[in-house]
Design a protein around this motif. Structure first.
Motif, PDB file in Angstrom:
ATOM      1  N   PRO A  42       2.571  11.154   4.756  1.00 14.96           N
ATOM      2  CA  PRO A  42       3.256   9.856   4.849  1.00 14.96           C
ATOM      3  C   PRO A  42       2.737   9.037   6.031  1.00 14.96           C
ATOM      4  O   PRO A  42       2.112   9.576   6.951  1.00 14.96           O
ATOM      5  CB  PRO A  42       4.724  10.236   5.072  1.00 14.96           C
ATOM      6  N   GLN A  43       3.043   7.730   5.995  1.00 15.34           N
ATOM      7  CA  GLN A  43       2.593   6.854   7.089  1.00 15.34           C
ATOM      8  C   GLN A  43       3.231   7.274   8.405  1.00 15.34           C
ATOM      9  O   GLN A  43       2.600   7.215   9.455  1.00 15.34           O
ATOM     10  CB  GLN A  43       2.949   5.398   6.747  1.00 15.34           C
ATOM     11  N   SER A  44       4.500   7.698   8.360  1.00 19.43           N
ATOM     12  CA  SER A  44       5.114   8.206   9.594  1.00 19.43           C
ATOM     13  C   SER A  44       6.032   9.361   9.226  1.00 19.43           C
ATOM     14  O   SER A  44       6.601   9.386   8.135  1.00 19.43           O
ATOM     15  CB  SER A  44       5.904   7.117  10.299  1.00 19.43           C
ATOM     16  N   LEU A  57      -3.231  10.135   1.367  1.00 20.15           N
ATOM     17  CA  LEU A  57      -3.137  10.010   2.817  1.00 20.15           C
ATOM     18  C   LEU A  57      -2.831   8.560   3.200  1.00 20.15           C
ATOM     19  O   LEU A  57      -3.651   7.660   2.963  1.00 20.15           O
ATOM     20  CB  LEU A  57      -4.468  10.444   3.462  1.00 20.15           C
ATOM     21  N   ASP A  58      -1.646   8.342   3.753  1.00 26.02           N
ATOM     22  CA  ASP A  58      -1.252   6.979   4.137  1.00 26.02           C
ATOM     23  C   ASP A  58      -1.577   6.766   5.624  1.00 26.02           C
ATOM     24  O   ASP A  58      -0.874   7.262   6.495  1.00 26.02           O
ATOM     25  CB  ASP A  58       0.246   6.766   3.854  1.00 26.02           C
ATOM     26  N   GLU A  59      -2.649   6.049   5.885  1.00 20.23           N
ATOM     27  CA  GLU A  59      -3.144   5.788   7.243  1.00 20.23           C
ATOM     28  C   GLU A  59      -3.371   7.089   8.032  1.00 20.23           C
ATOM     29  O   GLU A  59      -2.748   7.308   9.072  1.00 20.23           O
ATOM     30  CB  GLU A  59      -2.192   4.850   7.995  1.00 20.23           C
ATOM     31  N   PRO A  60      -4.274   7.950   7.546  1.00 18.78           N
ATOM     32  CA  PRO A  60      -4.462   9.266   8.164  1.00 18.78           C
ATOM     33  C   PRO A  60      -5.063   9.233   9.563  1.00 18.78           C
ATOM     34  O   PRO A  60      -4.962  10.220  10.284  1.00 18.78           O
ATOM     35  CB  PRO A  60      -5.418   9.980   7.193  1.00 18.78           C
ATOM     36  N   LYS A 102       0.830  -1.210   0.000  1.00 19.52           N
ATOM     37  CA  LYS A 102       0.000   0.000   0.000  1.00 19.52           C
ATOM     38  C   LYS A 102       0.862   1.257   0.000  1.00 19.52           C
ATOM     39  O   LYS A 102       0.672   2.175  -0.798  1.00 19.52           O
ATOM     40  CB  LYS A 102      -0.939  -0.004   1.226  1.00 19.52           C
ATOM     41  N   THR A 103       1.818   1.317   0.949  1.00 20.78           N
ATOM     42  CA  THR A 103       2.675   2.504   1.042  1.00 20.78           C
ATOM     43  C   THR A 103       3.534   2.645  -0.212  1.00 20.78           C
ATOM     44  O   THR A 103       3.710   3.766  -0.723  1.00 20.78           O
ATOM     45  CB  THR A 103       3.561   2.406   2.303  1.00 20.78           C
ATOM     46  N   THR A 104       4.020   1.531  -0.738  1.00 20.72           N
ATOM     47  CA  THR A 104       4.832   1.593  -1.958  1.00 20.72           C
ATOM     48  C   THR A 104       3.997   2.157  -3.110  1.00 20.72           C
ATOM     49  O   THR A 104       4.471   2.994  -3.883  1.00 20.72           O
ATOM     50  CB  THR A 104       5.370   0.183  -2.307  1.00 20.72           C
TER      51      THR A 104
HETATM   52 MG   LIG Z   1       2.218   1.186   4.837  1.00 15.32          MG
END
Ligand SMILES: [Mg+2]
Ligand SMILES: Nc1ncnc2c1ncn2[C@@H]1O[C@H](COP(=O)(O)OP(=O)(O)OP(=O)(O)O)[C@@H](O)[C@H]1O
Length: 263
Positions: free
Chosen positions: A80-82, A165-168, A40-42
């Motif tokens: 980003p996710q983090s 939005l990655d895991e907002p 997902k993040t990629t």
């Molecule tokens: Mg991820």
């Protein structure tokens, strides 16, 4: 429109994404779900223009790799996710970083755009606080305010803008989860587009229009939430028996994990 076609990504010599294709349209909230490590993040990083890829990824008709950074920055904001920050920046300084990376706001608007972004994420009054002294959920909302400073309007010059939005809502309490998901949906209703990586399937069912399911770096399913959120897809992607239900008197699906404990 964001159109991904035959997208493949290699990282550190390993094939991570294989031939992923889907489309996200403006006016709709598209959720990407799937297990840890499914890509997902990629996928989000490729769409954000942060990774090189094979195949095609287009935003509003433009191939993302060929775009000038300023043009991409005006069209999409990325959460980003983090986000680790090692310097003692204040909330005001971090949020205003969004203003410098976007071209949509004039300098005289800077203060009001930043204030509105902080208000939208329920952080009015936090301007002078140090980022590192905030809770995890507060930090996540500061990062979203930064994105909103960069992309304050859903449509600019007739073109839709995008929030990636990655895991907002991964660090947020239920009330702030709803605040942020409503904000994302409102952005879509005003003509913009949102792609959000989500682990909470019930929030996804409540707020998303379309869903992309990933597994092992490949696309498993894509379509409306009703099409994708099925017992069969949940079993094949997550590998545990989940039961998709329907809220009485409505058609919103919800997923209970109790079936995974049945013997
Ligand atoms: Mg991820
Ligand atoms: N820079 C890298 N080099 C090598 N492998 C990587 C790199 N970045 C990610 N990976 C691998 O690629 C796969 C997909 O990672 P990705 O971050 O896209 O997963 P994800 O679906 O976002 O997972 P999560 O739900 O845990 O955030 C994982 O197996 C991960 O270990």
């Amino acid at each position: 429109m964001i159109e991904v076609s035959g997208l493949s990504v290699r990282l550190s010599g390993k094939s991570i994404l294989h031939d992923v294709s889907f489309a996200a349209r403006p006016g709709a909230l598209t959720a990407i779900a799937g297990p840890n490590g499914s890509g997902k993040t990629t996928t989000m990083k490729a769409i954000a223009g942060e990774l090189s890829y094979d195949g095609s990824a287009r935003i509003n008709g433009h191939e993302i790799t060929g775009m000038a950074p300023w043009r991409l920055a005006a069209m999409r904001g990325v959460l980003p996710q983090s986000s680790a920050i090692s310097f003692p920046f204040t909330v005001r300084e971090i949020v205003r970083m969004g203003l410098t990376s976007g071209i949509n706001s004039r300098p005289q608007d800077a203060e009001s755009v930043a204030a509105e972004a902080l208000e939208a994420v329920d952080l009015s009054g936090f301007e002078g606080r140090f980022y590192q002294e905030l809770s995890g959920g507060e930090q996540q909302r500061v990062q979203l305010a930064r994105v909103l400073c960069q992309i304050p309007e859903p449509i600019v010059d007739g073109q839709p803008c995008w929030l990636l939005l990655d895991e907002p809502v991964s660090s947020l309490d239920i009330s702030h989860q709803l605040t942020i998901m409503k904000l994302a949906r409102d952005f879509c209703e005003r003509g913009g587009g949102v792609i959000a990586v989500m682990h909470d399937l019930n929030l996804t069912a409540l707020f998303a229009d379309r869903m992309v399911l990933m597994k092992g770096g490949e696309l498993s399913a894509a379509g409306t939430v009703t099409d994708v959120l099925t017992d069969e897809h949940m079993l094949s992607v997550f590998g545990c028996p989940l039961r998709v239900n329907r809220v009485p008197a409505g058609d919103t699906p919800f997923v209970l994990a109790h079936s995974a404990l049945e013997r």
